[in-house]
Enzyme design. Structure first.
Site, PDB file in Angstrom:
ATOM      1  N   LYS A 169      -1.888   0.080   0.912  1.00 13.58           N
ATOM      2  CA  LYS A 169      -0.674  -0.315   0.193  1.00 13.58           C
ATOM      3  C   LYS A 169      -0.958  -0.426  -1.303  1.00 13.58           C
ATOM      4  O   LYS A 169      -1.892  -1.138  -1.711  1.00 13.58           O
ATOM      5  CB  LYS A 169      -0.170  -1.672   0.705  1.00 13.58           C
ATOM      6  CG  LYS A 169       0.249  -1.674   2.171  1.00 13.58           C
ATOM      7  CD  LYS A 169       1.564  -0.962   2.391  1.00 13.58           C
ATOM      8  CE  LYS A 169       2.045  -1.103   3.824  1.00 13.58           C
ATOM      9  NZ  LYS A 169       3.283  -0.335   4.056  1.00 13.58           N
TER      10      LYS A 169
ATOM     11  N   LYS B  68       9.745   6.407  11.346  1.00 12.54           N
ATOM     12  CA  LYS B  68       9.480   5.195  12.121  1.00 12.54           C
ATOM     13  C   LYS B  68      10.447   5.197  13.305  1.00 12.54           C
ATOM     14  O   LYS B  68      11.604   4.785  13.160  1.00 12.54           O
ATOM     15  CB  LYS B  68       9.683   3.948  11.246  1.00 12.54           C
ATOM     16  CG  LYS B  68       8.609   3.795  10.171  1.00 12.54           C
ATOM     17  CD  LYS B  68       8.880   2.594   9.310  1.00 12.54           C
ATOM     18  CE  LYS B  68       7.629   2.126   8.577  1.00 12.54           C
ATOM     19  NZ  LYS B  68       6.921   3.175   7.852  1.00 12.54           N
TER      20      LYS B  68
END
Length: 348
Positions: free
Chosen positions: A164, A276
């Site tokens: 991240k 997703k």
């Protein structure tokens, strides 16, 4: 002929072992809903609704409201007419329906004990589904903590890592990137996920830096792509950046739902789509879209339980085209509990 199912559901909470930090903030508890569909012959299908409202799905409360207003007996028609505003519900009900139809080899009829799939039986089914056809990327924590964790994950068999970015000061993160690139083993892959948190200038700086690493023949670590560098509303700028640099860009928040997926494709995106399944919407419509357009996909987790993960990975096996690692290396973010599903059902 319309089939009928007894419908039951339970909300759940699972605490992360450590806080998950992204550009969207800190996340401590994963909340969702497990649903159970039982047909007239006693066959059982399990599904999971795992919304991420800040990512583009409905809220947990909206999903609970939807479940609460349904009758105790539901039909195929109800399952396949859930509105697009409830994409996580679409996924949960439709994948539960598929499991109940016996497509995955888990969930059986019989007495109450047999009706429970466990995390272990889900894992066994996942292994059957995924053997030799999928490999996983592992999620590293934001910031310097990444430097301390990749080695453990490498030893567990992960060779693709996602880190991240856009969480701390860019100068600090670029320094950590440099350390990661020089310490990760040769031929490992690194994905950088900004969660839409960079400015246009920062995105250019990251992409330039990655191109410089790419140009260095002595480095055998591959930066596979930068994921969602800019916010969703800056799609045209992301499109422009994708043609300016050698480093690939993947879009994620921009394609959270099927409607967004179709819109980005229509606007010309031919790069990598991070899907997703847990929040994208209807599995059957996703299959149709991917078969029709043959898009370059990376399938990714929404920190669902083994029930949702099995359904998502089934889709990944069917629809992945370019041998990219799937983003489901997230087990280390939760305590492993073998009996949570039985407890969830029996404690109420």
């Amino acid at each position: 002929m319309t089939n009928g199912y007894r419908f039951e559901f339970r909300p759940y909470q699972r605490r992360f072992v450590r806080t998950l930090t992204t550009n969207h903030g800190n996340w401590d508890i994963r909340e969702g809903i497990i649903l159970r569909l039982t047909d007239e012959s006693g066959k059982v299908g399990w599904g999971e609704i795992a919304p991420i409202s800040w990512f583009g799905s409905e809220t947990l409360e909206q999903a609970l409201d939807f479940c609460r207003q349904l009758p105790k007996e539901i039909t195929d028609e109800i399952i396949f007419s859930i509105p697009d505003e409830l994409p996580a519900c679409q996924f949960g009900f439709e994948s539960g329906w598929e499991m109940g139809n016996g497509e995955w080899g888990v969930g059986s009829g019989g007495d109450e004990g047999d009706n429970f799939i466990t995390p272990n039986s889900c894992t066994d089914a996942i292994n059957r589904v995924c053997t030799n056809s999928l490999f996983y990327s592992a999620l590293l924590p934001a910031g310097e903590a990444a430097l301390n964790q990749w080695e453990t994950l490498w030893q567990q068999g992960y060779h693709t890592f996602k880190w991240k970015i856009g969480v701390y000061a860019i100068a600090d993160e670029l320094e950590i990137l440099n350390s990661l690139i020089h310490t990760l083993p040769d031929f490992s892959k690194l994905r950088l996920d900004a969660n839409g948190g960079l400015s246009y200038e920062e995105a250019n700086l990251w992409l330039r830096t990655c191109d410089d690493f790419k140009a260095n023949a002595e480095l055998a670590v591959e930066i596979e792509f930068i994921e969602q560098p800019l916010p969703v509303e800056q799609f045209q700028e992301i499109l422009e950046l994708s043609t300016t640099y050698q480093t690939a860009i993947a879009i994620d928040e921009s394609v959270a739902t099927l409607k967004q997926l179709a819109a980005c494709y229509q606007q010309g995106w031919r790069g990598i789509f991070v899907i997703k399944p847990g929040i994208v919407g209807s599995p059957s419509r996703l299959r149709n879209f991917c078969h029709q357009h043959k898009i370059d996909t990376v399938f990714s987790s929404v920190f669902e339980t083994a029930i949702g993960r099995l359904a998502a990975l089934q889709l990944a096996v069917e629809l992945s085209r370019n041998n990219r690692a799937v983003g489901f290396g997230i087990d280390h973010f939760f305590e492993q509990e073998e009996t949570w599903l039985q407890s969830l059902w029996n404690d109420l």
